[in-house]
Design a protein around this motif. Sequence first.
Motif, PDB file in Angstrom:
ATOM      1  N   GLY A  82       0.828  -1.204   0.000  1.00 21.34           N
ATOM      2  CA  GLY A  82       0.000   0.000   0.000  1.00 21.34           C
ATOM      3  C   GLY A  82       0.855   1.244   0.000  1.00 21.34           C
ATOM      4  N   GLU A  83       0.179   2.382   0.061  1.00 19.32           N
ATOM      5  CA  GLU A  83       0.871   3.666   0.054  1.00 19.32           C
ATOM      6  C   GLU A  83       1.709   3.822   1.326  1.00 19.32           C
ATOM      7  OE1 GLU A  83       0.741   5.981  -2.519  1.00 19.32           O
ATOM      8  OE2 GLU A  83      -0.335   4.397  -3.559  1.00 19.32           O
ATOM      9  N   LEU A  84       2.891   4.374   1.146  1.00 21.50           N
ATOM     10  CA  LEU A  84       3.770   4.636   2.289  1.00 21.50           C
ATOM     11  C   LEU A  84       3.935   6.136   2.531  1.00 21.50           C
ATOM     12  CD1 LEU A  84       6.451   1.892   1.615  1.00 21.50           C
ATOM     13  CD2 LEU A  84       4.833   1.965   3.513  1.00 21.50           C
ATOM     14  N   GLY A  85       3.573   6.955   1.570  1.00 22.48           N
ATOM     15  CA  GLY A  85       3.620   8.400   1.756  1.00 22.48           C
ATOM     16  C   GLY A  85       4.972   9.003   1.445  1.00 22.48           C
ATOM     17  N   GLY A  86       5.091  10.290   1.756  1.00 13.42           N
ATOM     18  CA  GLY A  86       6.286  11.066   1.429  1.00 13.42           C
ATOM     19  C   GLY A  86       7.570  10.531   2.042  1.00 13.42           C
ATOM     20  N   ASN A  87       7.508  10.072   3.285  1.00 13.65           N
ATOM     21  CA  ASN A  87       8.687   9.520   3.933  1.00 13.65           C
ATOM     22  C   ASN A  87       8.472   8.012   4.109  1.00 13.65           C
ATOM     23  OD1 ASN A  87      10.918   8.887   5.444  1.00 13.65           O
ATOM     24  ND2 ASN A  87      10.727  10.651   6.814  1.00 13.65           N
ATOM     25  N   ALA A  88       8.696   7.283   3.022  1.00 11.97           N
ATOM     26  CA  ALA A  88       8.405   5.850   2.990  1.00 11.97           C
ATOM     27  C   ALA A  88       9.184   5.082   4.047  1.00 11.97           C
ATOM     28  CB  ALA A  88       8.704   5.293   1.599  1.00 11.97           C
ATOM     29  N   HIS A  89      10.454   5.428   4.233  1.00  8.26           N
ATOM     30  CA  HIS A  89      11.275   4.698   5.200  1.00  8.26           C
ATOM     31  C   HIS A  89      10.712   4.859   6.615  1.00  8.26           C
ATOM     32  CE1 HIS A  89      14.754   2.758   6.916  1.00  8.26           C
ATOM     33  NE2 HIS A  89      14.905   3.782   7.738  1.00  8.26           N
ATOM     34  N   GLY A 146       2.587   1.970  -6.406  1.00  7.17           N
ATOM     35  CA  GLY A 146       2.290   3.274  -6.999  1.00  7.17           C
ATOM     36  C   GLY A 146       3.409   4.278  -6.808  1.00  7.17           C
ATOM     37  N   GLU A 147       4.125   4.152  -5.711  1.00  4.68           N
ATOM     38  CA  GLU A 147       5.231   5.067  -5.412  1.00  4.68           C
ATOM     39  C   GLU A 147       6.577   4.484  -5.834  1.00  4.68           C
ATOM     40  OE1 GLU A 147       3.562   7.185  -1.389  1.00  4.68           O
ATOM     41  OE2 GLU A 147       4.137   5.069  -1.266  1.00  4.68           O
ATOM     42  N   ARG A 148       6.550   3.220  -6.295  1.00  3.15           N
ATOM     43  CA  ARG A 148       7.765   2.517  -6.703  1.00  3.15           C
ATOM     44  C   ARG A 148       8.792   2.476  -5.566  1.00  3.15           C
ATOM     45  NH1 ARG A 148       8.837   2.109 -12.531  1.00  3.15           N
ATOM     46  NH2 ARG A 148       6.833   2.373 -13.519  1.00  3.15           N
ATOM     47  N   VAL A 149       8.314   2.013  -4.410  1.00  7.18           N
ATOM     48  CA  VAL A 149       9.151   1.950  -3.212  1.00  7.18           C
ATOM     49  C   VAL A 149       9.078   0.556  -2.612  1.00  7.18           C
ATOM     50  CG1 VAL A 149       9.447   2.826  -0.856  1.00  7.18           C
ATOM     51  CG2 VAL A 149       8.830   4.404  -2.685  1.00  7.18           C
ATOM     52  N   VAL A 150      10.232   0.035  -2.208  1.00  8.23           N
ATOM     53  CA  VAL A 150      10.314  -1.223  -1.467  1.00  8.23           C
ATOM     54  C   VAL A 150      11.209  -0.976  -0.266  1.00  8.23           C
ATOM     55  CG1 VAL A 150      11.001  -3.650  -1.506  1.00  8.23           C
ATOM     56  CG2 VAL A 150      10.109  -2.580  -3.584  1.00  8.23           C
ATOM     57  N   GLU A 151      10.717  -1.309   0.912  1.00  7.29           N
ATOM     58  CA  GLU A 151      11.495  -1.161   2.144  1.00  7.29           C
ATOM     59  C   GLU A 151      11.490  -2.501   2.879  1.00  7.29           C
ATOM     60  OE1 GLU A 151      13.052   1.487   3.637  1.00  7.29           O
ATOM     61  OE2 GLU A 151      12.537   3.009   2.156  1.00  7.29           O
ATOM     62  N   VAL A 152      12.643  -2.914   3.375  1.00 11.17           N
ATOM     63  CA  VAL A 152      12.736  -4.070   4.256  1.00 11.17           C
ATOM     64  C   VAL A 152      13.209  -3.542   5.598  1.00 11.17           C
ATOM     65  CG1 VAL A 152      13.871  -6.274   4.725  1.00 11.17           C
ATOM     66  CG2 VAL A 152      13.234  -5.684   2.377  1.00 11.17           C
ATOM     67  N   VAL A 153      12.385  -3.741   6.622  1.00 10.51           N
ATOM     68  CA  VAL A 153      12.707  -3.249   7.962  1.00 10.51           C
ATOM     69  C   VAL A 153      12.877  -4.445   8.884  1.00 10.51           C
ATOM     70  CG1 VAL A 153      12.008  -1.741   9.856  1.00 10.51           C
ATOM     71  CG2 VAL A 153      11.300  -1.197   7.518  1.00 10.51           C
ATOM     72  N   THR A 154      13.978  -4.443   9.630  1.00 11.38           N
ATOM     73  CA  THR A 154      14.258  -5.528  10.572  1.00 11.38           C
ATOM     74  C   THR A 154      14.350  -4.976  11.980  1.00 11.38           C
ATOM     75  OG1 THR A 154      16.628  -5.235  10.191  1.00 11.38           O
ATOM     76  CG2 THR A 154      15.511  -6.921   8.877  1.00 11.38           C
ATOM     77  N   GLY A 155      14.158  -5.868  12.940  1.00 11.44           N
ATOM     78  CA  GLY A 155      14.320  -5.511  14.343  1.00 11.44           C
ATOM     79  C   GLY A 155      15.711  -5.904  14.805  1.00 11.44           C
ATOM     80  N   GLU A 156      15.965  -5.772  16.097  1.00 14.08           N
ATOM     81  CA  GLU A 156      17.298  -6.041  16.644  1.00 14.08           C
ATOM     82  C   GLU A 156      17.759  -7.470  16.361  1.00 14.08           C
ATOM     83  OE1 GLU A 156      19.491  -6.173  20.983  1.00 14.08           O
ATOM     84  OE2 GLU A 156      17.742  -4.868  20.723  1.00 14.08           O
ATOM     85  N   GLU A 157      16.942  -8.461  16.705  1.00 11.55           N
ATOM     86  CA  GLU A 157      17.314  -9.858  16.487  1.00 11.55           C
ATOM     87  C   GLU A 157      17.311 -10.212  14.999  1.00 11.55           C
ATOM     88  OE1 GLU A 157      18.377 -13.858  16.905  1.00 11.55           O
ATOM     89  OE2 GLU A 157      18.644 -12.136  18.223  1.00 11.55           O
ATOM     90  N   SER A 158      16.281  -9.772  14.292  1.00 10.67           N
ATOM     91  CA  SER A 158      16.215 -10.105  12.865  1.00 10.67           C
ATOM     92  C   SER A 158      17.343  -9.429  12.088  1.00 10.67           C
ATOM     93  CB  SER A 158      14.849  -9.761  12.280  1.00 10.67           C
ATOM     94  OG  SER A 158      14.502  -8.418  12.516  1.00 10.67           O
ATOM     95  N   GLY A 162      22.165  -8.828   2.335  1.00  8.82           N
ATOM     96  CA  GLY A 162      21.184  -9.852   1.969  1.00  8.82           C
ATOM     97  C   GLY A 162      19.820  -9.250   1.684  1.00  8.82           C
ATOM     98  N   ALA A 163      19.420  -8.268   2.477  1.00  5.65           N
ATOM     99  CA  ALA A 163      18.137  -7.599   2.260  1.00  5.65           C
ATOM    100  C   ALA A 163      18.156  -6.833   0.941  1.00  5.65           C
ATOM    101  CB  ALA A 163      17.825  -6.663   3.424  1.00  5.65           C
ATOM    102  N   LYS A 164      19.273  -6.193   0.641  1.00  3.80           N
ATOM    103  CA  LYS A 164      19.382  -5.445  -0.621  1.00  3.80           C
ATOM    104  C   LYS A 164      19.290  -6.376  -1.827  1.00  3.80           C
ATOM    105  CE  LYS A 164      21.972  -1.570   1.219  1.00  3.80           C
ATOM    106  NZ  LYS A 164      23.247  -0.870   1.297  1.00  3.80           N
ATOM    107  N   LEU A 165      19.912  -7.545  -1.739  1.00  2.00           N
ATOM    108  CA  LEU A 165      19.824  -8.514  -2.832  1.00  2.00           C
ATOM    109  C   LEU A 165      18.377  -8.975  -3.034  1.00  2.00           C
ATOM    110  CD1 LEU A 165      23.007 -10.680  -2.177  1.00  2.00           C
ATOM    111  CD2 LEU A 165      22.601  -9.147  -4.119  1.00  2.00           C
ATOM    112  N   ALA A 166      17.670  -9.200  -1.939  1.00  2.00           N
ATOM    113  CA  ALA A 166      16.267  -9.611  -2.029  1.00  2.00           C
ATOM    114  C   ALA A 166      15.424  -8.498  -2.655  1.00  2.00           C
ATOM    115  CB  ALA A 166      15.734  -9.979  -0.643  1.00  2.00           C
ATOM    116  N   VAL A 167      15.694  -7.255  -2.268  1.00  2.00           N
ATOM    117  CA  VAL A 167      14.958  -6.117  -2.842  1.00  2.00           C
ATOM    118  C   VAL A 167      15.225  -6.017  -4.340  1.00  2.00           C
ATOM    119  CG1 VAL A 167      14.778  -3.596  -2.890  1.00  2.00           C
ATOM    120  CG2 VAL A 167      14.753  -4.801  -0.699  1.00  2.00           C
TER     121      VAL A 167
END
Length: 159
Positions: free
Chosen positions: A70-77, A101-113, A121-126
């Motif tokens: 879905g939409e992530l808005g102006g500050n997608a990260h 629609g915004e042509r944005v993909v973000e992968v967000v991880t937590g401390e353990e992940s 690795g996340a960049k390669l997946a993206v």
Amino acid sequence: MATGKAIEAVDPSTLPLGAVVTNSGRVSAAKMYEPHAPELPFTPTQLAQLDEALTLSSRTTGLDFSVYLGELGGNAHERARELHASTERPSHHVLVAVSPGERVVEVVTGEESHRRLADRGAKLAVMSMVASFKEGDLAGGLVSGLRMLTDQAGHAPRS
């Protein structure tokens, strides 16, 4: 000189259900309103494949995986980080946020992940997901990306 069409009389018995001849001689017809189902981005088969990929990713790694579409808005990260923070176990969570629609993909991880899933690795997946998205394969890109993230994170540590 007046030119006009002759008005033909309509036999009410020949009209379809829901139609009547009004006092002025016009035919008025009622039609059932049938709202169109919203267009979904995935077919039932694609949803099943995506669900299976999410389940397998979480089961294999012991991390929690989810996809936001879905939409992530102006500050997608920042929006993706907010979505990640709202999960049940943010430290063990991996969120893949996609805004086509915004042509944005973000992968967000937590401390353990993050400890188990390197940025590289996340960049390669993206990159893999984006390549599929460009070909119009949203579901396939997500499934492929989840598999790559799972491979990068490895199996759940044994206690």
